[in-house]
Design a protein around this motif. Structure first.
Motif, PDB file in Angstrom:
ATOM      1  N   THR A 121      -4.820   5.551   0.123  1.00 48.41           N
ATOM      2  CA  THR A 121      -3.722   4.678  -0.259  1.00 48.41           C
ATOM      3  C   THR A 121      -4.033   4.003  -1.590  1.00 48.41           C
ATOM      4  N   ALA A 126       0.892   5.522   0.001  1.00 45.47           N
ATOM      5  CA  ALA A 126       0.040   6.688   0.231  1.00 45.47           C
ATOM      6  C   ALA A 126      -0.099   7.440  -1.085  1.00 45.47           C
ATOM      7  N   ARG A 127      -1.313   7.824  -1.388  1.00 40.89           N
ATOM      8  CA  ARG A 127      -1.547   8.601  -2.608  1.00 40.89           C
ATOM      9  C   ARG A 127      -1.287  10.065  -2.303  1.00 40.89           C
ATOM     10  N   GLN A 147       0.856  -1.194   0.000  1.00 39.10           N
ATOM     11  CA  GLN A 147       0.000   0.000   0.000  1.00 39.10           C
ATOM     12  C   GLN A 147       0.882   1.231   0.000  1.00 39.10           C
ATOM     13  N   SER A 205      -3.087   0.478  -3.818  1.00 38.56           N
ATOM     14  CA  SER A 205      -2.538  -0.869  -3.682  1.00 38.56           C
ATOM     15  C   SER A 205      -1.795  -1.245  -4.956  1.00 38.56           C
TER      16      SER A 205
END
Lengths: 718, 125
Positions: free
Chosen positions: A332, A326-327, A324, A334
């Protein structure tokens, strides 16, 4: 940590070795040259001395003659005598200097020179004592008398010595002069030799120096080219690392990251890569602690010489991991990553590194998921086709027609005006009934794939119904799903039409379906309600592991205009009876009842204008307490009302929209819409429903219906 | 590897079928099967008498499991080459066996070709 020493590279040292050798040769040559030059200088000095000495024998002769003439003329001879002694002394000293020069010139050992030197010494030693004797005379050689001056004894002795010296002088001049001449000639030769040899050394030295210069130039150019090559190679390596899609990195024995890595690594791992940082730290935020520990053990296996790297690929715990990240905009993302490790084969000595390769395989994983989904869909379609094949085409066509109508009706209900909460809920219940009916028919025909789809739509309706408040927008997904279901059923309809073309009327499908299915295939004619009911009960009972026999009476007497409604009612009621009313075979046996339950459906005329449709089962009866509990829990009645309610009123609650007592919702029943739909239909026909039940014994529904076209039916229709 | 140089293979697996499958599948000319064992203890006894150079090793077996057997065999003969053959339920266990001195891992089920390729690599390692 012990490091293997890199092997020595001689080719790099070649310029140094060559330059040093040349410099040593050059130094040697110059040293020899200097030596030759100083020998040459000494030989020249000796030559000069020898040349100067050649005039001395002549000089002695002149001086001796001066002494002789002086003695005859009785003049003063002290001066020529002193000159002789001085010159003799000078000669001796000159000889010593010549010897020293010869030695310095490296001629001390020369046989020729020694011979000549010997001859010179011999000649000089023969003459020199005579000069010594002449020079050794002291005092006046004259005695003055009246008759004049005359030689005294000393004078005579002097005269005798002078005469003797003069007598020997010619020979001495010849011998000494000859020896000196020879010596000069020898030295001349020697100087020539030394000069030539010096020139040779200098020429060779100059050549060596030129060669050295040329070599240095060559090496300089080569090293320049080599460093240019190295720079180019470095650029190319950087290009490769910048372009390659895989994340490439090196790990040393401490599992620390190396100095270089591919640009993709940063992108794939969503983090900056710090040189010499530990791989474990890099991995820690990505995987669970247990995987991390196993991964570290796995990577360390690659340092074990005994382990074959190809034979441990399958145990790589990082071969496919889901991580995962972090955006940037929050939340998040995957991704699926795949790590591989290879031992680096080094050109110098044993491998010092492992090559790590990390790839983002999200797309691959997704494609394989999609493939699996497509496979499942194919399977579902095949299942559907097999299910459809089991149903006679006419029946299937009829099902599709009815379902289409029901769904169109649902659409129409949704489009009706009304935005109030109560209006919306009424719409929801309306749609629910229609959809539930479709599901029931699909289940009855054992079209489980279709029933499952309708069940899904029903599920979203339930979710909507259970919400505290709803508005018009909440129906949008329902409309979309209804639409999907309609086109799905349209496909089924097309299939049914094509099926009706291949199925000969009245014949079975033995020719197009496998024997197992063919045995269940009915004729293509639409079955009677009785047959249909039997089928529904059989399917539902099988699905709920119950044993049920259904018996019918008088159903063929149902007037044509009501057949459709009666069919819906009977199917709903029978299914509800199987699911809710009838106990499991074990329970029945335990209660001393026959294992196979009975459902009786009858239709009879009770006069010219009314009929009674009865559906009865010998199940457990209506659970009074549970019905009341459920109604209270769902807010269908207030506690105050509940306390006042009599039994028949409580049983009546099961016809309320949204009522369901079954704990498990299935495709067959349990969403509390079946009886609601029945009640609506019966009331729509102008009829009423009566309930009779006995705990543990039976439940009977009697539906009184006015004859079609009769007064009461017309009133209710109006 | 010299073809004339014979490698002596011991097969360790608690399943009779699997032992036979491995024995029949292996078709390398320079490998000779010197014996089979049904558990770790039997494997150690067999090792004492037939001195194998190669071993295929199951992990879960009665009496003595594969990991302990690997450890003991490597203790007796550090040059012995062991191929762990097991179903891949737990990578950590397979890795433990490799840490104890096994040289490679082959996942069950396998084809004849996979087994022979793995044995060739085992000899190389």
């Amino acid at each position: 940590m012990k490091r293997a020493r890199p092997r020595f590279d001689f080719s790099q040292l070649l310029p140094v070795v060559v330059a040093t050798s040349f410099a040593a040769v050059l130094t040697l040559l110059l040293t020899l040259g200097i030596q030759r030059a100083s020998q040459l200088q000494s030989a020249s000095a000796a030559l000069q001395l020898a040349s100067e000495l050649r005039s001395l024998p002549q000089y002695f002769g002149t001086e001796l003659t001066l002494v002789q003439r002086g003695l005859e003329a009785r003049t003063f001879v002290g001066e020529p005598l002193a000159d002789i002694t001085t010159a003799q002394d000078g000669f001796d000293k000159a000889l010593v200097r010549i010897d020293a020069d010869l030695e310095a010139a490296g001629l001390g050992g020369s046989a020729d020179i020694q011979r000549i030197r010997g001859a010179l010494d011999a000649a000089w030693l023969r003459f020199s004592p005579l000069l010594t004797a002449v020079g050794g005379h002291q005092g006046s050689p004259y005695s003055d008398t009246l008759a004049g001056s005359r030689l005294n004894a000393k004078g005579r002795a002097l005269k005798a010595d002078v005469d003797e010296a003069l007598a020997a002088h010619a020979a001495a001049t010849r011998d000494v002069g000859g020896a000196l001449k020879d010596l000069a000639a020898g030295l001349q030769d020697s100087v020539g030799d030394r000069g030539r040899s010096l020139r040779t050394f200098l020429v060779i030295g100059a050549a060596v120096a030129a060669l050295l210069l040329a070599l240095m130039l060559y090496f300089a150019v080569r090293s320049r080219r080599a460093s240019a090559d190295a720079r180019r190679a470095e650029r190319q390596v950087a290009d490769i690392l910048g372009t390659v899609r895989e994340g490439l990195f090196l790990l040393d024995r401490n599992l620390s990251l190396g100095a270089v890595h591919s640009a993709s690594l940063t992108r794939i791992l969503h983090t900056e890569i710090v040189r010499d940082s530990s791989f474990e730290d890099l991995l820690r935020p990505l995987v669970p602690a247990k995987t991390l520990a196993t991964a570290m053990k796995f990577v360390n296996l690659l340092w074990k010489e005994k382990v074959h790297e190809d034979l441990i690929d399958t145990v790589n715990p990082l071969s496919q991991i889901e991580v995962q990240f972090a955006r940037t905009g929050g939340g998040t993302e995957s991704r699926h990553l795949s790590f591989a490790f290879r031992r680096v084969k080094s050109v110098v000595g044993p491998g010092e590194h492992l090559l790590g390769i990390v790839t983002d395989v999200t797309d691959r994983v997704q494609i394989s998921h999609e493939l699996e989904q497509a496979k499942a869909e194919n399977q579902a379609q095949l299942d559907l086709v097999l299910q459809l094949l089991r149903v006679p085409a006419a029946q299937l066509q009829s099902f599709v027609r009815d379902s289409d109508m029901a769904l169109r009706k649902s659409n129409a209900i949704l489009k009706q005006p009304g935005r109030e909460e109560s209006e919306l809920r009424a719409k929801l219940n309306g749609v629910f009934r229609e959809v539930h009916t479709v599901k029931g028919e699909a289940s009855a025909l054992a079209l489980t794939s279709i029933a499952a789809r309708v069940h899904q739509l029903e599920g979203s309706l339930v979710a909507l119904r259970e919400r505290a408040s709803i508005d018009g927008n909440d129906f949008i997904p329902v409309v979309v799903k209804l639409d999907e279901l309609m086109s799905y059923l349209a496909g089924v309809g097309q299939f049914a039409d094509r099926l009706s073309e291949v199925q000969p009327k009245g014949d079975t499908l033995k020719s197009v379906v496998p024997p197992l299915l063919a045995s269940q295939v009915l004729t293509t004619e639409e079955p009677s309600l009785e047959q249909f009911l039997a089928q529904v009960v059989r399917e539902t009972a099988t699905a709920h592991a119950k044993r049920v026999a259904v018996s019918c009476n008088g159903l063929e007497l149902i007037p044509a205009p009501w057949r459709r409604a009666a069919r819906d009612i009977v199917i709903h009621m029978a299914r509800n009876a199987v699911v809710h009313g009838i106990e499991s075979p074990e329970k029945r046996l335990a209660a001393s009842k026959p294992e196979t339950a009975a459902i009786r459906v009858s239709f009879e005329s009770t006069g010219a204008e009314s009929f009674v449709l009865t559906v009865e089962d010998d199940g457990q009866g209506l659970p009074y307490e549970r019905i009341l509990d459920t109604a209270l829990r769902k807010g269908l009645v207030s506690p105050a009302d509940a306390a006042r309610m009599e039994r028949p009123a409580v049983y009546g609650l099961i016809f309320r929209p949204g009522f369901s007592t079954a704990t498990e919702v299935t495709e067959h029943a349990g969403r509390g819409v079946g009886l609601d739909a029945v009640s609506q239909t019966v009331r729509g026909l102008g009829g009423s429903i009566g309930i009779a039940t006995a705990d543990g014994k039976f439940t009977r529904f009697r539906m009184k219906l006015p004859a079609p076209g009769s007064k009461s039916a017309a009133t209710s229709a109006a | 590897m010299n073809a004339a140089c014979t490698h002596r293979l011991m097969i360790v697996d608690d399943s009779n079928i699997m032992r036979r499958k491995i024995e029949r599948s292996q078709e390398l000319p320079n490998v000779e099967v010197v014996g089979t064992a049904g558990n770790g203890r039997e494997a150690l006894e067999l090792h004492a008498t037939s001195r194998p150079t190669l071993v295929t090793m199951d992990l879960t077996m009665p009496e003595m499991d594969g990991i302990e057997c690997v450890e003991q065999l490597v203790g007796r003969d550090p040059d012995i080459r062991i191929l762990v053959i097991s179903a891949l339920a737990d990578k950590a266990t397979a890795i433990e066996a490799l840490e104890k001195g096994a040289s490679g891992f082959l996942c069950k089920p396998f084809t004849e070709r996979q087994l022979n390729e793995a044995l060739v690599k085992l000899i190389e390692s």
